[in-house]
Write a protein that holds these residues in place. Sequence first.
Motif, PDB file in Angstrom:
ATOM      1  N   ALA A 272       0.771  -1.165  -0.077  1.00 35.99           N
ATOM      2  CA  ALA A 272      -0.014   0.025   0.008  1.00 35.99           C
ATOM      3  C   ALA A 272       0.916   1.023  -0.049  1.00 35.99           C
ATOM      4  O   ALA A 272       1.990   1.153   0.373  1.00 35.99           O
ATOM      5  N   GLY A 273       0.218   2.488  -0.312  1.00 33.59           N
ATOM      6  CA  GLY A 273       0.819   3.754  -0.533  1.00 33.59           C
ATOM      7  C   GLY A 273      -0.331   4.563  -0.516  1.00 33.59           C
ATOM      8  O   GLY A 273      -1.539   4.594  -0.778  1.00 33.59           O
ATOM      9  N   TRP A 274       0.033   5.906  -0.415  1.00 29.72           N
ATOM     10  CA  TRP A 274      -1.148   7.075   0.023  1.00 29.72           C
ATOM     11  C   TRP A 274      -1.900   7.058  -1.250  1.00 29.72           C
ATOM     12  O   TRP A 274      -2.943   7.532  -1.126  1.00 29.72           O
ATOM     13  N   HIS A 277      -4.784   4.971  -1.200  1.00 30.40           N
ATOM     14  CA  HIS A 277      -5.779   5.173   0.066  1.00 30.40           C
ATOM     15  C   HIS A 277      -7.006   6.071  -0.450  1.00 30.40           C
ATOM     16  O   HIS A 277      -6.969   6.940  -1.280  1.00 30.40           O
ATOM     17  N   HIS A 278      -8.134   5.802   0.285  1.00 29.19           N
ATOM     18  CA  HIS A 278      -9.379   6.563   0.234  1.00 29.19           C
ATOM     19  C   HIS A 278      -9.275   8.074  -0.246  1.00 29.19           C
ATOM     20  O   HIS A 278      -8.873   8.775   0.752  1.00 29.19           O
ATOM     21  N   GLU A 279      -9.538   8.325  -1.336  1.00 27.40           N
ATOM     22  CA  GLU A 279      -9.368   9.746  -1.911  1.00 27.40           C
ATOM     23  C   GLU A 279      -9.874  10.971  -0.757  1.00 27.40           C
ATOM     24  O   GLU A 279      -9.027  11.761  -0.664  1.00 27.40           O
ATOM     25  N   LYS A 280     -11.134  10.636  -0.083  1.00 22.86           N
ATOM     26  CA  LYS A 280     -11.633  11.820   0.505  1.00 22.86           C
ATOM     27  C   LYS A 280     -10.926  12.079   1.921  1.00 22.86           C
ATOM     28  O   LYS A 280     -10.948  13.232   2.210  1.00 22.86           O
ATOM     29  N   ASP A 281     -10.002  10.943   2.359  1.00 27.20           N
ATOM     30  CA  ASP A 281      -9.245  11.399   3.397  1.00 27.20           C
ATOM     31  C   ASP A 281      -7.954  11.395   3.299  1.00 27.20           C
ATOM     32  O   ASP A 281      -7.078  10.903   4.298  1.00 27.20           O
ATOM     33  N   ARG A 282      -7.343  11.141   2.090  1.00 31.76           N
ATOM     34  CA  ARG A 282      -5.761  10.874   1.845  1.00 31.76           C
ATOM     35  C   ARG A 282      -5.166  11.976   2.356  1.00 31.76           C
ATOM     36  O   ARG A 282      -3.940  11.673   3.066  1.00 31.76           O
ATOM     37  N   PHE A 283      -5.431  13.242   2.611  1.00 34.56           N
ATOM     38  CA  PHE A 283      -4.545  14.269   3.027  1.00 34.56           C
ATOM     39  C   PHE A 283      -4.767  14.304   4.681  1.00 34.56           C
ATOM     40  O   PHE A 283      -4.246  15.257   5.175  1.00 34.56           O
ATOM     41  N   GLN A 284      -5.400  13.548   5.299  1.00 37.12           N
ATOM     42  CA  GLN A 284      -5.725  13.503   6.855  1.00 37.12           C
ATOM     43  C   GLN A 284      -4.340  12.973   7.432  1.00 37.12           C
ATOM     44  O   GLN A 284      -4.228  13.237   8.514  1.00 37.12           O
ATOM     45  N   MET A 285      -3.595  12.176   6.600  1.00 32.17           N
ATOM     46  CA  MET A 285      -2.306  11.669   6.880  1.00 32.17           C
ATOM     47  C   MET A 285      -2.478  10.677   8.255  1.00 32.17           C
ATOM     48  O   MET A 285      -1.639  10.761   9.194  1.00 32.17           O
ATOM     49  N   LYS A 286      -3.594   9.994   8.339  1.00 31.93           N
ATOM     50  CA  LYS A 286      -3.765   9.155   9.255  1.00 31.93           C
ATOM     51  C   LYS A 286      -3.440   7.883   9.242  1.00 31.93           C
ATOM     52  O   LYS A 286      -2.918   7.327   8.102  1.00 31.93           O
ATOM     53  N   LYS A 287      -3.107   7.219  10.318  1.00 28.28           N
ATOM     54  CA  LYS A 287      -2.675   5.527  10.300  1.00 28.28           C
ATOM     55  C   LYS A 287      -3.887   4.774   9.715  1.00 28.28           C
ATOM     56  O   LYS A 287      -5.011   5.269   9.835  1.00 28.28           O
ATOM     57  N   GLY A 288      -3.487   3.608   9.139  1.00 31.82           N
ATOM     58  CA  GLY A 288      -4.733   2.804   8.845  1.00 31.82           C
ATOM     59  C   GLY A 288      -5.038   2.884   7.548  1.00 31.82           C
ATOM     60  O   GLY A 288      -5.629   3.946   7.118  1.00 31.82           O
ATOM     61  N   ILE A 290      -6.821   2.637   4.063  1.00 25.24           N
ATOM     62  CA  ILE A 290      -8.264   2.067   3.624  1.00 25.24           C
ATOM     63  C   ILE A 290      -8.099   2.311   1.993  1.00 25.24           C
ATOM     64  O   ILE A 290      -8.313   3.292   1.394  1.00 25.24           O
ATOM     65  N   ALA A 291      -8.111   1.027   1.257  1.00 24.61           N
ATOM     66  CA  ALA A 291      -8.142   1.082  -0.256  1.00 24.61           C
ATOM     67  C   ALA A 291      -9.201   1.588  -0.942  1.00 24.61           C
ATOM     68  O   ALA A 291     -10.477   1.483  -0.560  1.00 24.61           O
ATOM     69  N   MET A 292      -8.859   2.513  -1.964  1.00 26.38           N
ATOM     70  CA  MET A 292      -9.993   2.798  -2.932  1.00 26.38           C
ATOM     71  C   MET A 292     -10.595   1.758  -3.665  1.00 26.38           C
ATOM     72  O   MET A 292      -9.761   0.588  -3.660  1.00 26.38           O
ATOM     73  N   PRO A 293     -11.658   1.551  -3.863  1.00 23.87           N
ATOM     74  CA  PRO A 293     -12.257   0.471  -4.701  1.00 23.87           C
ATOM     75  C   PRO A 293     -11.556   0.382  -6.080  1.00 23.87           C
ATOM     76  O   PRO A 293     -11.317   1.199  -6.428  1.00 23.87           O
ATOM     77  N   GLY A 294     -11.642  -0.887  -6.497  1.00 20.79           N
ATOM     78  CA  GLY A 294     -11.083  -1.154  -7.718  1.00 20.79           C
ATOM     79  C   GLY A 294      -9.381  -1.007  -7.953  1.00 20.79           C
ATOM     80  O   GLY A 294      -8.789  -1.178  -6.854  1.00 20.79           O
ATOM     81  N   ALA A 295      -9.092  -0.802  -9.243  1.00 23.32           N
ATOM     82  CA  ALA A 295      -7.653  -0.868  -9.425  1.00 23.32           C
ATOM     83  C   ALA A 295      -7.100   0.283  -8.888  1.00 23.32           C
ATOM     84  O   ALA A 295      -5.936   0.216  -8.401  1.00 23.32           O
TER      85      ALA A 295
END
Length: 435
Positions: A272-274, A277-288, A290-295
Amino acid sequence: MNFENSLRFAKKLDKTDPLKSFRQKFHLPKIGGKRTLYFTGNSLGLQPKSTRSFLNQELSDWAALGVEGHLHAKHPWLYYHKFSKKTLAGLVGAKPLEVVAMNQLTVNLHLMMTSFYQPTPTRFKILTEAGAFSSDQYAFEAQLKIHNINPEEGLIELNPRHGEHTLRTEDILNAIEKHSDQLALVIFGAVQYYSGQFFNIKAITEAGHRAGAHVGFDLAHAIGNVPLSLHKHEVDFAVWCSYKYLNAGPGGIAGAFVHEKHANNTNLVRLAGWWGHHEKDRFQMKKGFIAMPGADGWQVSNFPILSGAAQLASLQLFEEAGIKNLRKKSVLLTGFLEFLLKSIEKNSEYFIIITNSNADERGCQLSILMRKDGKKVFTSLTKAGVLADWREPNVIRVAPVPLYNTFEEVFQFVEIFRRSISTTKASDRSKRSDA
Ligand SMILES: Cc1ncc(COP(=O)(O)O)c(C=O)c1O
């Protein structure tokens, strides 16, 4: 079509070619001021004339906006990976959710294998074609080693039958069945880089799944060359590069396909890499993670805008031309090349064509196996202004590309090839008589 062996006939085919205007949209290389016969689109596709303006747009936005370009460029950089989705999906026969442009091919292969090659003590083997592209071989070896599996034990490589140069589908399917208890992954180069064979994706995928394995394809020589139906055929994953038939420029951005059935599978291990990570909180820089759906969920790093811009220029041409129309022309163009080569191949001690003669089992490339004096003939072709390519140990690959090659060029190539063989033959003969 009944081909004729004449320049007049080649010119007639060009005149009636519905895609002929596309050639004008490319820069055609000249070497020493002389136009080349360019048949290496399978190695590096030509530059669309529109590429420069696509790049200039991003350079201008960068100059004018700096970091603000992420949101306010004409094509906001934050979402740039989305702009190529529709066309890429069309080219590989996928839903936009299933494709993403990212990285380079071998990197994507590792990303995909990390998820889809998860061996167990009993099911750990990878089955592939013998003589796969070197980078793929290294990736297979590395992935086996990551799992502490001896590559000698973990890799099954299928060879053509004795005296044959391409694999029979029945032999591939039998091998998959034979090893079914142990197979974790079946992976093929959809169009084989050396022989030009276009494998039966549907049959291989079905057999791989029946065996209980994941199935993936390297589309380096397939995307933009042959129409594909990855979604329909239920392929698990695929990877490609874009500097060949996709004309995205040297080192251009690659891509990956992940079937919709895996779109939300968070149990799949991934590197995984940023950017995945789910687009809506990509810039929250939080732990954990969460994969975006699909490719998109397999992205690791942020998107290379300049490389992506060059790709968009070429994808626009694919949208205009249509892959089905391109394939129609390609079948004719390569059929013409085969017809002309066959007229000199008979009883030739010098060469045979090893690519499948059935158009459904090849893309645009023909691989000419040189039985004698291969390097000399190749050097002579190069001197005469032909850009084809040489693949060790003894193959000349020739790829007429329907977006920019013409029937007349194919005719000229075969004339030069014939002359190169005659000259080599004559010089061999004179050397023998001198000795
Ligand atoms: C079939 C195949 N696989 C993999 C690669 C390597 O691609 P990359 O350098 O993008 O990893 C190539 C490059 O030509 C290729 O032809």
